[in-house]
Design a protein around this motif. Structure first.
Motif: not given
Length: 443
Positions: A79-99
């Motif tokens: 499951t963790k890879q889908f969670t990570a993908t969702a987070i990175l999608q939000l980063v891609d959209r500018g809604q999140l930062s990895l920092d």
């Protein structure tokens, strides 16, 4: 013209090679089913062409209903890879930062100013492994969060690496806070539907899911039911169910850019620490036969899963089980067969009598494996894994009959190596006498 002639001559060879590999894969899995009682489904493909796609065992032991290729299985930590993908999608959209710090979303969480999204994704947050007792309870999500907050850190954030389910549970909650959707709804809309994964979803305690296999644990002489699992809490690090065919679609999607941009995929598939953790995947783990591997295994009570992408070879292997079969070990054997290695088929192990006084000759450190002797018994790395003799020099592990240890003498008669057979694949480990009395990590 020459290229056409060469292709005509080569095609039968390639087809024969694939047929031969497919037959070996099928024989291996039949033995896993017959000898080790594997229950689940398996999918192996090369260059997008299936070499093995088959179901084994029971989806429901009470009603004697067999698993099918489209049976749905809990993926556990896959499951963790889908969670990570969702987070990175939000980063891609500018809604999140990895920092971004955890305090932005959960300001009351201890040390939240020191924990970044990157740390949560790469298992470097210092948060503890898990919260099994909480997951097995019937408490509410709010009460679970309050309890999880009390679990102490294993180390200061960012100073080390240690696998953490708590980190991915919090990532799932961050997805909900940022997107405004539930974790299940976000994954369905942004991943599963886009990929065409029609038989994949997130478990709940209420929904009836067609063709979902029941889950069983192994007792000494039988199988028993899995315990109650609170799926309102057990998500992010776990929670997704799927089929092998849907996971093959997911593997294919990861080669493209429909789900993630090239930049985000690079972050996901790059090792970020000494333990080779990317985001939601481990990159090139030690059992990869020398081929580039992006993978993740999962296990929670009876659910066992293994997801493996040999990206340079375009080889995909996934094994899903609903009766605690060692999916990661089976996937290891299947990958070895796919790469043309000799693999021993599973067989029944039988204890024999042995001269326990001779065991002192075996005790020592063999690379990362330590052989111990206590009260006339041999142990593998710790006191929980006894080595049971099946000959004078060969032993099988009490916790897993798919692993054996054989002690090998050198020309002087000294036992200076072991042959470790895991899932039918043999590896030689040399004895390090300078380390014989030093405890090494288990492998």
């Amino acid at each position: 013209m020459m290229k056409l002639i060469l292709l005509i001559f080569l095609c039968p060879v390639l087809v024969f090679g694939q047929q031969s590999t497919a037959a070996k894969l099928a024989n291996y899995m039949q033995a896993q089913s017959t000898i080790n009682h594997f229950s689940g489904t398996v999918f192996v493909s090369k260059d997008g062409i299936p070499l093995l796609k088959k179901a084994y065992g029971m989806a429901d032991y009470e009603w004697n209903i067999s698993n099918t290729v489209d049976s749905k299985f809990q993926l556990a930590s896959v499951t963790k890879q889908f969670t990570a993908t969702a987070i990175l999608q939000l980063v891609d959209r500018g809604q999140l930062s990895l920092d971004d710090k955890l305090s932005k979303f959960f300001p009351d969480y201890p040390k939240s100013d020191s924990v970044s999204i990157h740390m949560l994704l790469s298992h470097s947050s210092g948060m503890a492994m898990g919260f099994k007792e909480i997951v097995l309870s019937t408490i509410s999500s709010d009460s679970a969060y309050a309890a999880i907050k009390q679990i102490p850190y294993a180390f200061s954030p960012g100073t080390n690496t240690a696998y953490s389910n708590i980190g991915y549970y919090l990532l799932a909650r961050i997805i909900e806070k940022v997107s405004g959707d539930s974790y299940a709804a976000f994954l369905k809309k942004n991943i599963f539907e886009k990929v065409g994964m029609k038989h994949t979803g997130v478990s709940s305690n209420d929904a009836i899911v067609s063709k979902k296999a029941k889950v069983y644990r192994r007792a000494p002489d039988s199988f028993i039911h899995n315990p109650y699992i609170n799926w309102n809490i057990n998500l992010g690090h776990d929670g997704v169910y799927s089929t092998v065919e849907d996971l093959a679609l997911w593997d294919k999607a990861l080669y493209g850019s429909t789900i993630l941009s090239a930049e985000m995929k690079k972050k996901m598939f790059t090792p970020h620490n000494a333990e080779n953790w990317g985001y939601g995947f481990i990159i090139n783990p030690f059992y990869n036969h020398g081929h580039q591997l992006i993978a993740h295994d999962g296990g929670f009570f009876g659910s066992m899963s293994s997801f493996n992408r040999f990206t340079d070879d375009k080889l995909f292997i996934t094994v899903l089980s609903n009766n605690e079969s060692q999916s990661h070990i089976i996937a290891y054997g299947l990958s070895a067969i796919a790469f043309g290695k000799e693999v021993e088929l599973p067989y029944r192990h039988h204890r024999v009598g042995s001269d326990t006084a001779f065991y002192k000759n075996y005790v020592g450190q063999y690379d990362a494996i330590q052989i111990l002797e206590v009260d006339g018994k041999l142990y593998y790395n710790d006191m929980e894994r006894e080595l049971i003799p099946e000959s004078g020099t060969k032993f099988f592990r009490s916790d897993d009959n798919d692993r054996t240890v054989e002690f090998v003498r050198d020309r002087t008669g000294v036992y200076n190596a072991i042959i470790l057979t895991k899932g039918g694949v043999k590896e030689i480990f040399k004895r390090n006498r300078s380390q014989d009395n030093k405890k090494r990590p288990a492998r």
